[in-house]
Scaffold this motif. Structure first.
Motif, PDB file in Angstrom:
ATOM      1  N   PHE A  10      -6.915   3.419  -5.777  1.00 20.45           N
ATOM      2  CA  PHE A  10      -8.591   3.783  -5.085  1.00 20.45           C
ATOM      3  C   PHE A  10      -8.632   5.027  -4.504  1.00 20.45           C
ATOM      4  O   PHE A  10      -7.181   5.956  -3.728  1.00 20.45           O
ATOM      5  N   LEU A  11      -9.283   6.020  -5.296  1.00 23.55           N
ATOM      6  CA  LEU A  11      -9.691   7.318  -5.240  1.00 23.55           C
ATOM      7  C   LEU A  11     -10.061   7.382  -4.398  1.00 23.55           C
ATOM      8  O   LEU A  11     -11.389   7.242  -3.586  1.00 23.55           O
ATOM      9  N   GLU A  12      -9.523   7.914  -2.768  1.00 24.73           N
ATOM     10  CA  GLU A  12     -10.088   9.174  -1.777  1.00 24.73           C
ATOM     11  C   GLU A  12      -9.812   9.997  -1.018  1.00 24.73           C
ATOM     12  O   GLU A  12      -8.978  11.246  -2.016  1.00 24.73           O
TER      13      GLU A  12
ATOM     14  N   GLU B 244       0.824  -1.253   0.022  1.00 23.01           N
ATOM     15  CA  GLU B 244      -0.232   0.424  -0.204  1.00 23.01           C
ATOM     16  C   GLU B 244       0.599   0.902   0.110  1.00 23.01           C
ATOM     17  O   GLU B 244       2.469   1.608   1.176  1.00 23.01           O
ATOM     18  N   VAL B 245       0.088   1.984  -1.027  1.00 20.84           N
ATOM     19  CA  VAL B 245       1.526   3.316  -1.082  1.00 20.84           C
ATOM     20  C   VAL B 245       0.444   4.444  -1.562  1.00 20.84           C
ATOM     21  O   VAL B 245      -0.681   4.480  -1.692  1.00 20.84           O
TER      22      VAL B 245
ATOM     23  N   THR C  34       5.500   7.169  -6.753  1.00 20.48           N
ATOM     24  CA  THR C  34       5.400   8.339  -6.622  1.00 20.48           C
ATOM     25  C   THR C  34       4.733   9.062  -7.728  1.00 20.48           C
ATOM     26  O   THR C  34       3.722   9.806  -7.959  1.00 20.48           O
ATOM     27  N   ARG C  35       5.473   9.408  -9.171  1.00 20.92           N
ATOM     28  CA  ARG C  35       5.152   9.703 -10.187  1.00 20.92           C
ATOM     29  C   ARG C  35       3.554   9.554 -10.552  1.00 20.92           C
ATOM     30  O   ARG C  35       2.765   9.447 -10.919  1.00 20.92           O
ATOM     31  N   HIS C  36       4.140   7.180 -10.593  1.00 18.71           N
ATOM     32  CA  HIS C  36       2.201   6.550 -11.003  1.00 18.71           C
ATOM     33  C   HIS C  36       1.175   7.171 -10.040  1.00 18.71           C
ATOM     34  O   HIS C  36       0.473   7.228 -10.429  1.00 18.71           O
ATOM     35  N   TYR C  37       1.613   7.842  -8.535  1.00 18.03           N
ATOM     36  CA  TYR C  37       0.678   7.847  -8.079  1.00 18.03           C
ATOM     37  C   TYR C  37      -0.363   9.394  -8.341  1.00 18.03           C
ATOM     38  O   TYR C  37      -0.985   9.321  -7.854  1.00 18.03           O
TER      39      TYR C  37
ATOM     40  N   THR D 134      -4.938   5.350  -2.495  1.00 14.82           N
ATOM     41  CA  THR D 134      -4.158   4.628  -1.812  1.00 14.82           C
ATOM     42  C   THR D 134      -3.744   3.631  -3.551  1.00 14.82           C
ATOM     43  O   THR D 134      -4.383   3.708  -4.226  1.00 14.82           O
ATOM     44  N   LEU D 135      -2.583   3.687  -3.716  1.00 14.11           N
ATOM     45  CA  LEU D 135      -1.797   3.230  -4.903  1.00 14.11           C
ATOM     46  C   LEU D 135      -1.525   1.637  -4.334  1.00 14.11           C
ATOM     47  O   LEU D 135      -0.609   1.465  -3.588  1.00 14.11           O
ATOM     48  N   ARG D 136      -2.130   0.723  -4.576  1.00 21.75           N
ATOM     49  CA  ARG D 136      -1.868  -0.719  -3.971  1.00 21.75           C
ATOM     50  C   ARG D 136      -0.957  -1.446  -5.385  1.00 21.75           C
ATOM     51  O   ARG D 136      -1.354  -1.607  -6.714  1.00 21.75           O
ATOM     52  N   ILE D 137       0.140  -2.543  -5.441  1.00 22.86           N
ATOM     53  CA  ILE D 137       0.257  -3.168  -5.982  1.00 22.86           C
ATOM     54  C   ILE D 137      -0.049  -4.736  -5.584  1.00 22.86           C
ATOM     55  O   ILE D 137       0.821  -4.886  -4.040  1.00 22.86           O
ATOM     56  N   ILE D 138      -0.775  -5.654  -6.212  1.00 23.22           N
ATOM     57  CA  ILE D 138      -0.747  -7.008  -6.067  1.00 23.22           C
ATOM     58  C   ILE D 138       0.164  -7.789  -6.263  1.00 23.22           C
ATOM     59  O   ILE D 138       0.006  -8.272  -7.653  1.00 23.22           O
TER      60      ILE D 138
END
Length: 326
Positions: free
Chosen positions: A264-266, A85-86, A122-125, A161-165
């Motif tokens: 996840f846009l919050e 989770e980023v 960070t850029r991708h977020y 949150t940017l999540r990689i799974i």
């Protein structure tokens, strides 16, 4: 700033009102190849490197993090995956919101290539955040609101949150599964709907994602290269009087290693969620005050219903407690 296209707005609204899912293609600046490269790099790191990033509530009491970091594979969990989770860089979070739960520094692995990994993530977020805001502008117009109606929720202090799974097939026997039913063993993510507002999901070229068309009838989402799957969350659906749908979905075990990356846009923690979004005379969500849910407090209650966060600990005052002290 270019106004949202009427054609795109109508298409988005139709999909969100009927299914709650849509495909977003031809996205300028979106690099599926690069996120996939860094995602595979991260999950191929040695266990002793990744283990230092595991969040506190996964039996890692020495970890200072409760919301940002690594969630490992868990014995007998029907969510058969590990994920990172980023969050928003803590230096960009206001002092007030830093007093609240959920805002934490993202932990990064100790590795020579970490500076490149962190820079990309960070850029991708930031890229996904801005893309999510653009989609929300189309929805605002579709709901009969000003284009920038939702902007103030996401432009500062966002909890996004940017999540990689990383998923493993059950046959890999990564963890014990002796307490799961036959139906549970077929899934690597159980049936659920997302919690907040929008999810922008990168599926790469993997099958397995299915959406509920109603009455438990599931339809597979065919993966399309360089295309994002966008869906609505529970809070947004409720806020629109269920005019927009938060469709239940699941991920099947397809028998091979699998990757995905949802964003996840919050809104920010202190965002006030209106109870009368469609009928209220607001010019923006920033006009809402003193009513409805405080988003961050609601989110904490919501995520505890998910298996990965059932032991989530709150180490700072909730907003309702902090505001009561003022």
């Amino acid at each position: 700033m270019q106004a949202p296209s009427d054609v795109i707005t109508k298409d988005i609204m139709h999909q969100m009102e009927t299914l709650g899912f849509l495909l977003l293609s031809n996205i300028p600046g979106f690099s599926e190849e690069e996120i996939f490269k860094w995602q595979k790099w991260f999950f191929s790191l040695p266990s002793d490197v990744k283990d230092k990033l595991i969040m506190n509530h996964f039996n890692h009491p020495d970890s200072p993090n409760h919301y940002r970091g690594l969630a490992p594979f868990i014995d007998n969990d029907i969510s058969h995956k590990e994920f990172l989770e980023v969050g928003l860089d803590l230096s960009k979070v206001s002092p007030l919101e830093q007093q609240l739960p959920l805002h934490e520094p993202t932990p990064w692995p100790s590795h020579p290539e970490t500076p490149l990994f962190k820079s990309f993530m960070t850029r991708h977020y930031d890229f996904m955040l801005q893309l999510g805001i653009k989609v929300m502008r189309h929805i605002a117009v579709g709901l009969g609101k000003p284009e920038g109606f939702f902007d103030s929720w996401f432009e500062k202090d966002t909890l996004s949150t940017l999540r990689i799974i990383h998923y493993m097939p059950r046959s890999a026997q990564v963890v014990r599964m002796d307490q799961l039913s036959g139906e549970e063993l077929k899934m690597i993510t159980p049936i659920h709907s997302d919690s907040g507002f929008l999810t922008l999901l990168t599926t790469y070229d993997y099958h397995g994602l299915q959406v509920d068309l109603g009455s438990g009838t599931f339809r597979s989402i065919r993966p399309v290269p360089a295309t994002l799957v966008v869906n609505l969350g529970d809070m947004f659906s409720r806020m629109t009087g269920y005019r927009l749908k938060a469709t239940k979905h699941r991920v099947l075990d397809i028998g091979i290693e699998r990757y995905s990356s949802p964003f996840f846009l919050e809104p920010h923690y202190l965002a006030r969620i209106p109870t009368d979004l469609l009928t209220g005379e607001y010019q923006s969500v920033g006009d809402v005050s003193g009513e409805g849910h405080i988003y961050g407090d609601w989110l904490i209650d919501k995520i505890r219903s998910y298996g990965e966060y059932k032991h989530f600990k709150v180490t700072k005052p909730l907003a309702r407690e902090l505001l009561k002290q003022e």
